[in-house]
Design a protein around this motif. Structure first.
Motif, PDB file in Angstrom:
ATOM      1  N   ALA A   1       0.823  -1.207   0.000  1.00 56.21           N
ATOM      2  CA  ALA A   1       0.000   0.000   0.000  1.00 56.21           C
ATOM      3  C   ALA A   1       0.856   1.255   0.000  1.00 56.21           C
ATOM      4  O   ALA A   1       0.506   2.266  -0.611  1.00 56.21           O
ATOM      5  CB  ALA A   1      -0.921  -0.009   1.221  1.00 56.21           C
ATOM      6  N   ALA A   2       1.990   1.207   0.667  1.00 54.28           N
ATOM      7  CA  ALA A   2       2.861   2.383   0.751  1.00 54.28           C
ATOM      8  C   ALA A   2       3.604   2.643  -0.551  1.00 54.28           C
ATOM      9  O   ALA A   2       3.862   3.790  -0.907  1.00 54.28           O
ATOM     10  CB  ALA A   2       3.863   2.214   1.889  1.00 54.28           C
TER      11      ALA A   2
ATOM     12  N   HIS B   1       8.062   1.399  10.346  1.00 53.16           N
ATOM     13  CA  HIS B   1       9.193   2.314  10.481  1.00 53.16           C
ATOM     14  C   HIS B   1       9.717   2.740   9.120  1.00 53.16           C
ATOM     15  O   HIS B   1      10.117   3.886   8.925  1.00 53.16           O
ATOM     16  CB  HIS B   1      10.333   1.642  11.260  1.00 53.16           C
ATOM     17  N   SER B   2       9.725   1.824   8.167  1.00 53.72           N
ATOM     18  CA  SER B   2      10.324   2.116   6.865  1.00 53.72           C
ATOM     19  C   SER B   2       9.386   2.858   5.924  1.00 53.72           C
ATOM     20  O   SER B   2       9.845   3.491   4.974  1.00 53.72           O
ATOM     21  CB  SER B   2      10.782   0.823   6.191  1.00 53.72           C
ATOM     22  N   THR B   3       8.085   2.784   6.162  1.00 53.03           N
ATOM     23  CA  THR B   3       7.141   3.367   5.204  1.00 53.03           C
ATOM     24  C   THR B   3       6.391   4.566   5.736  1.00 53.03           C
ATOM     25  O   THR B   3       5.639   5.183   4.985  1.00 53.03           O
ATOM     26  CB  THR B   3       6.100   2.315   4.771  1.00 53.03           C
ATOM     27  N   GLU B   4       6.587   4.916   6.992  1.00 47.49           N
ATOM     28  CA  GLU B   4       5.811   6.005   7.575  1.00 47.49           C
ATOM     29  C   GLU B   4       6.011   7.294   6.785  1.00 47.49           C
ATOM     30  O   GLU B   4       7.125   7.686   6.462  1.00 47.49           O
ATOM     31  CB  GLU B   4       6.215   6.233   9.030  1.00 47.49           C
TER      32      GLU B   4
ATOM     33  N   VAL C   1       2.672   7.950   2.008  1.00 49.03           N
ATOM     34  CA  VAL C   1       1.441   8.238   1.296  1.00 49.03           C
ATOM     35  C   VAL C   1       0.790   9.467   1.912  1.00 49.03           C
ATOM     36  O   VAL C   1       0.763   9.625   3.121  1.00 49.03           O
ATOM     37  CB  VAL C   1       0.479   7.036   1.367  1.00 49.03           C
ATOM     38  N   GLU C   2       0.233  10.333   1.091  1.00 52.82           N
ATOM     39  CA  GLU C   2      -0.314  11.598   1.584  1.00 52.82           C
ATOM     40  C   GLU C   2      -1.388  11.358   2.630  1.00 52.82           C
ATOM     41  O   GLU C   2      -1.396  11.955   3.694  1.00 52.82           O
ATOM     42  CB  GLU C   2      -0.869  12.405   0.405  1.00 52.82           C
ATOM     43  N   THR C   3      -2.367  10.542   2.328  1.00 53.84           N
ATOM     44  CA  THR C   3      -3.371  10.145   3.314  1.00 53.84           C
ATOM     45  C   THR C   3      -3.201   8.652   3.494  1.00 53.84           C
ATOM     46  O   THR C   3      -3.677   7.881   2.687  1.00 53.84           O
ATOM     47  CB  THR C   3      -4.787  10.459   2.827  1.00 53.84           C
ATOM     48  N   ASN C   4      -2.473   8.256   4.498  1.00 53.30           N
ATOM     49  CA  ASN C   4      -2.132   6.844   4.595  1.00 53.30           C
ATOM     50  C   ASN C   4      -2.481   6.285   5.960  1.00 53.30           C
ATOM     51  O   ASN C   4      -3.019   6.956   6.835  1.00 53.30           O
ATOM     52  CB  ASN C   4      -0.645   6.622   4.281  1.00 53.30           C
ATOM     53  N   ALA C   5      -2.162   5.020   6.110  1.00 48.99           N
ATOM     54  CA  ALA C   5      -2.511   4.315   7.337  1.00 48.99           C
ATOM     55  C   ALA C   5      -1.894   4.968   8.560  1.00 48.99           C
ATOM     56  O   ALA C   5      -2.510   5.005   9.630  1.00 48.99           O
ATOM     57  CB  ALA C   5      -2.050   2.860   7.219  1.00 48.99           C
TER      58      ALA C   5
END
Length: 348
Positions: free
Chosen positions: A182-183, A213-216, A219-223
């Motif tokens: 998703a990221a 930790h790696s994907t935070e 995405v502009e509006t993300n999990a």
């Protein structure tokens, strides 16, 4: 031109069918057609062919030709045997943009392919060069076709990422896999790079925490923005962000995984004493993670936090087929977290 392998001939083999291989099955042949729009897979297939040829012969000659800027006779020049008769790999890019001269020479080459030579034709799609492709697909020069379709569907991207981790000797939980895919919603080359970087940074056993930790912030509006708003107690903001993300096609599972990761961190630090450095060592967390979890757990009661963990498991079941309205189940859990344990309705 070099001695032929045996004239298969475009006409005599026109009705033959050649093997159509997946990109993971790419192998050398007198002629290899790599077709399809997915450039990253095509590069992987071409690399696999080169490695297979070099495994049998370290003195492999490699020649690259640009079909769009091709000059007449170039193919036959590089296909001619060298002084020491080393095997050759000829890679032709942009066949879908090829010059008339290349198309004419390639058709002649198929009538009598060179000895100890692998010709790789890369065609990304379109009608240009179709007659040449039809000859190869019809059986000219005993070729094979490696098909590289575009990977767009979420399920296909998940399968690709899972295969990447297997190739890297790593294991990843289903929730973490969904979070990562998703990221990295762009090209699969970027996704493959993210898989490799994650294994390099975090090891071969990967969970939602390492992926988080790696994907935070990717995405502009993300999990993670949804989870941050919820654990900060901003219920309205969290709900708006969640609905925005779901409306753009974001999978609910990564949303749940990000929220669960933060809830688990809060549960671990709840009631714990000591400095963030000491707790980080005891709990296997970074000091900044301890500090953030301690801030986020303020205002929670132990019984409500325990209920939250139970609700997390219940929500996962509802999202995976246990409810006709999984988005409502996720909203309910999100608001429970944002309101620090106040129940919100009943799951449907």
């Amino acid at each position: 031109m070099a001695a032929a392998r045996g004239s298969t001939g475009a006409k005599s083999g026109a009705k033959a069918k050649i093997p159509q291989l997946k990109w993971t099955e790419a192998r050398p042949a007198p002629v290899v057609l790599i077709s399809g729009p997915e450039g990253f897979l095509a590069d992987r297939a071409s690399q696999a062919i080169r490695e297979a040829l070099r495994a049998g012969e370290t003195e492999l000659e490699v020649h690259d030709i640009d079909a769009a800027g091709y000059a007449a006779g170039e193919l036959f020049t590089v296909a001619s045997p060298s002084l020491f008769a080393e095997p050759r790999l000829i890679r032709v890019e942009a066949v879908e943009k090829s010059s008339d001269a290349f198309l004419a020479d390639a058709k002649r080459y198929l009538e009598q392919p060179a000895e100890d030579t692998t010709l790789v034709l890369r065609h990304a799609g379109g009608q240009r060069g179709k007659a040449l492709l039809d000859l190869v697909r019809g059986g000219a020069a005993d070729g094979v076709e490696v098909v590289c379709p575009e990977i767009k569907k979420d399920q296909d991207r998940l399968a690709f990422a899972q295969a990447e981790f297997r190739r890297l000797g790593a294991q990843i939980t289903p929730g973490a896999l969904r979070m990562l895919v998703a990221a990295y919603a762009g090209g699969i080359g970027e996704l493959a790079g993210a898989c490799a970087q994650l294994v390099s940074d975090a090891g071969t056993r990967l969970t939602e925490e390492e992926v988080g930790h790696s994907t935070e912030g990717r995405v502009e509006t993300n999990a993670f923005k949804v989870a941050d708003a919820a654990t900060a107690g901003r219920a309205a903001d969290a709900l708006v962000l969640l609905r925005q993300a779901l409306s753009t096609g974001t999978d609910p599972i990564p949303m749940l995984a990000a929220l669960n990761m933060k809830v688990r961190a809060m549960a671990r630090v709840f009631g714990a004493g000591g400095s963030s450095g000491q707790l980080a060592k005891e709990l296997g967390m970074a000091p900044w993670q301890v500090d953030r979890a301690q801030r986020e757990v303020r205002g929670w009661r132990e019984s409500d936090l325990a209920r939250c963990i139970d609700l997390a498991a219940e929500t996962e079941w509802l999202l995976k087929g246990g409810s006709r309205d999984p988005e409502y189940a996720l909203e309910r859990y999100l608001l429970f977290v944002a309101r620090r344990g106040r129940e919100v309705g009943r799951a449907r």
